[in-house]
Design an enzyme around this catalytic site. Sequence first.
Site, PDB file in Angstrom:
ATOM      1  N   TYR A  69      83.699 -19.448  23.730  1.00 32.77           N
ATOM      2  CA  TYR A  69      83.194 -20.376  22.708  1.00 32.77           C
ATOM      3  C   TYR A  69      81.871 -21.007  23.163  1.00 32.77           C
ATOM      4  CZ  TYR A  69      83.169 -23.947  19.096  1.00 32.77           C
ATOM      5  OH  TYR A  69      82.824 -24.729  18.031  1.00 32.77           O
ATOM      6  N   PHE A 121      60.195 -16.053   0.618  1.00 31.23           N
ATOM      7  CA  PHE A 121      61.304 -15.221   0.145  1.00 31.23           C
ATOM      8  C   PHE A 121      62.242 -16.073  -0.721  1.00 31.23           C
ATOM      9  CE2 PHE A 121      65.512 -13.161   0.794  1.00 31.23           C
ATOM     10  CZ  PHE A 121      65.219 -12.001   0.120  1.00 31.23           C
ATOM     11  N   ASP A 122      63.095 -15.437  -1.521  1.00 31.90           N
ATOM     12  CA  ASP A 122      63.908 -16.207  -2.484  1.00 31.90           C
ATOM     13  C   ASP A 122      64.849 -17.224  -1.834  1.00 31.90           C
ATOM     14  OD1 ASP A 122      65.555 -14.168  -1.562  1.00 31.90           O
ATOM     15  OD2 ASP A 122      66.345 -13.610  -3.510  1.00 31.90           O
ATOM     16  N   ASP A 211      58.032 -16.712   9.364  1.00 30.30           N
ATOM     17  CA  ASP A 211      59.295 -16.102   8.948  1.00 30.30           C
ATOM     18  C   ASP A 211      59.182 -14.680   9.472  1.00 30.30           C
ATOM     19  OD1 ASP A 211      61.230 -14.558   7.727  1.00 30.30           O
ATOM     20  OD2 ASP A 211      61.149 -15.622   5.829  1.00 30.30           O
ATOM     21  N   ALA A 213      61.245 -12.075   9.915  1.00 30.39           N
ATOM     22  CA  ALA A 213      62.241 -11.032   9.616  1.00 30.39           C
ATOM     23  C   ALA A 213      61.730  -9.618   9.932  1.00 30.39           C
ATOM     24  CB  ALA A 213      62.678 -11.135   8.158  1.00 30.39           C
ATOM     25  N   LYS A 254      67.061  -7.454   9.985  1.00 32.02           N
ATOM     26  CA  LYS A 254      65.974  -6.516   9.665  1.00 32.02           C
ATOM     27  C   LYS A 254      65.459  -5.879  10.969  1.00 32.02           C
ATOM     28  CE  LYS A 254      65.992  -9.224   5.811  1.00 32.02           C
ATOM     29  NZ  LYS A 254      66.896 -10.369   5.639  1.00 32.02           N
ATOM     30  N   HIS A 445      69.988 -13.636  -9.604  1.00 29.76           N
ATOM     31  CA  HIS A 445      70.000 -12.168  -9.599  1.00 29.76           C
ATOM     32  C   HIS A 445      71.267 -11.590  -8.980  1.00 29.76           C
ATOM     33  CE1 HIS A 445      68.106 -13.832  -6.078  1.00 29.76           C
ATOM     34  NE2 HIS A 445      68.309 -12.725  -5.390  1.00 29.76           N
TER      35      HIS A 445
HETATM   36  N1  F0G Z   1      63.123 -14.125   4.966  1.00 30.06           N
HETATM   37  C1  F0G Z   1      62.777 -12.902   4.523  1.00 30.06           C
HETATM   38  C2  F0G Z   1      61.346 -12.474   4.565  1.00 30.06           C
HETATM   39  C3  F0G Z   1      63.771 -12.046   4.040  1.00 30.06           C
HETATM   40  O1  F0G Z   1      63.421 -10.834   3.596  1.00 30.06           O
HETATM   41  C4  F0G Z   1      65.117 -12.476   4.027  1.00 30.06           C
HETATM   42  C5  F0G Z   1      66.175 -11.614   3.533  1.00 30.06           C
HETATM   43  C6  F0G Z   1      65.419 -13.760   4.523  1.00 30.06           C
HETATM   44  C7  F0G Z   1      64.388 -14.558   4.980  1.00 30.06           C
HETATM   45  C8  F0G Z   1      66.823 -14.282   4.546  1.00 30.06           C
HETATM   46  O2  F0G Z   1      67.553 -13.652   5.523  1.00 30.06           O
HETATM   47  O3  F0G Z   1      69.355 -12.420   4.295  1.00 30.06           O
HETATM   48  O4  F0G Z   1      69.496 -12.865   6.743  1.00 30.06           O
HETATM   49  O5  F0G Z   1      69.776 -14.706   5.128  1.00 30.06           O
HETATM   50  N2  F0G Z   1      65.955 -10.569   2.881  1.00 30.06           N
HETATM   51  C9  F0G Z   1      66.941  -9.620   2.424  1.00 30.06           C
HETATM   52  C10 F0G Z   1      66.272  -8.624   1.530  1.00 30.06           C
HETATM   53  C11 F0G Z   1      68.169 -10.199   1.852  1.00 30.06           C
HETATM   54  O6  F0G Z   1      66.993  -7.815   0.922  1.00 30.06           O
HETATM   55  O7  F0G Z   1      65.050  -8.581   1.456  1.00 30.06           O
HETATM   56  P1  F0G Z   1      69.146 -13.392   5.415  1.00 30.06           P
END
Ligand code: F0G
Length: 454
Positions: A69, A121-122, A211, A213, A254, A445
């Site tokens: 843990y 990102f969304d 960010d 990713a 990613k 979506h």
């Molecule tokens: N930032 C970016 C640029 C992303 O593409 C994503 C996720 C996130 C943050 C959030 O990360 O999913 O691990 O919570 N993108 C995925 C996509 C979901 O399909 O582009 P997460």
Amino acid sequence: MEVPNFKIKSVEGIKLIPREERIKSIEKAGLNVFLLKSDEIFIDLLTDSGTNAMSQEQWSAIMKADESYAGARSFDNFKNSISKVTGFEFILPVHQGRAAEHILDQVLIEEGQSVLGNIHFDTTEAHIQHRKGIPVNCVIEEAFDCEKELDFKGNICLKKLEKLLEKNKENTAYVLHTVTCNSGGGQPVSMQNIREASELCKKFGVLFFLDAARFAENAFFIKQREKGFQNKSIAEIVLEMFSFADGCTMSAKKDAIVNMGGFIAFRKKELYEKCVPFGILFEGFPTYGGMSGRDLEAVAVGIKEGIQEDYLSYRIGQVKYLGEKLSEAGIPVMKPIGGHAVFVDGKKFLEHLPQEQFPAHTLAAELYIESGIRAVEIGTLLAGRDPETKENKMPALDLMRLTIPRRVYLQEHMDYIVEAMKKLKERKEKIKGLKFTFESPVLRHFWSKFERVK
Ligand code: F0G
């Protein structure tokens, strides 16, 4: 042609169910590809997130994971590996990217403050709004022109950024530069743009985060396209990118080539210490943060594999192959081809549909019927409604993303995708648009349902 830097030892079967069954499946899913079952799908291009194939080195590290843990050995491996790749000293684990956003925004955003970036990102945007903050996109204008060939279409407009910081620095929570720019077509950001955005932030005393990713894919583009980087290794370029930032949020799903995981990295201890209590509250003790020891080990290995140049060359090459074949077939795709996906211009492909009928989303439903391929909309449906006016936002880009998981599909799969899009092109005039039968209130979506417009 880029040859993969791996061979395959374990495979998972896939099956194309008959067209009549696909029609039934998508109707049952309310014409929303998110609501399909994976067994109904032949080639899944919904996302490159968490859908990657892990290496034998990752699987063997998983077997040695420490599930304690607190103080787990696996956390040390995770932290050391990330610090080595990014140069950041303080690493807070989280279960995925949005959890990083949740914690960071909890600490950094006061009501009414803005977060500036190229294109958020969304989930990033939704988390900022959840904290009653204001997400502001400052990407260069060219980003919205699908045809425009530009090396770094993910760049922030520095003039716009400077103006906003000048006017409103007290009310700016932080700046977040997304590399590569997912919502803008997986387009990269140049080193110069990262450096200059960071310099502006320093000048105005505002924190600058990445960010990250798809940081490795971004670094590969810098090596290919930016003057002065051709002879540097990806590892060096990555370190330089991060050297301009105060920290980063990371969805490890990613570019760390895993199925689950993430982190926030910080240069300074003070901010890390402020985030730790919320990490404990939302994600768990700071040596596991919502991840199992197994997940931590997989990231520790994967993040190093993700910056191997021969891997990246195959990876970006595969996406480019698909994009170029589609383009040759007269399918309107975002140019240049991005890092993790090919983005089809929905408005142009289905030019007879008004934007309110979600052309790119409609295209994804039709592509599934045609071929069993699942793509995803990054456009009008995803953009949601204006929080003030409640009207549908009408983003300049309405795209269907064919997202390529890492190390999963072969060139033959790419060729099948091209054939499917060609068939769809032949019957595109007959395709009807979609309207809601149920509209989900948050990140709509994922969960909404639709019917065809008569
Ligand atoms: N930032 C970016 C640029 C992303 O593409 C994503 C996720 C996130 C943050 C959030 O990360 O999913 O691990 O919570 N993108 C995925 C996509 C979901 O399909 O582009 P997460």
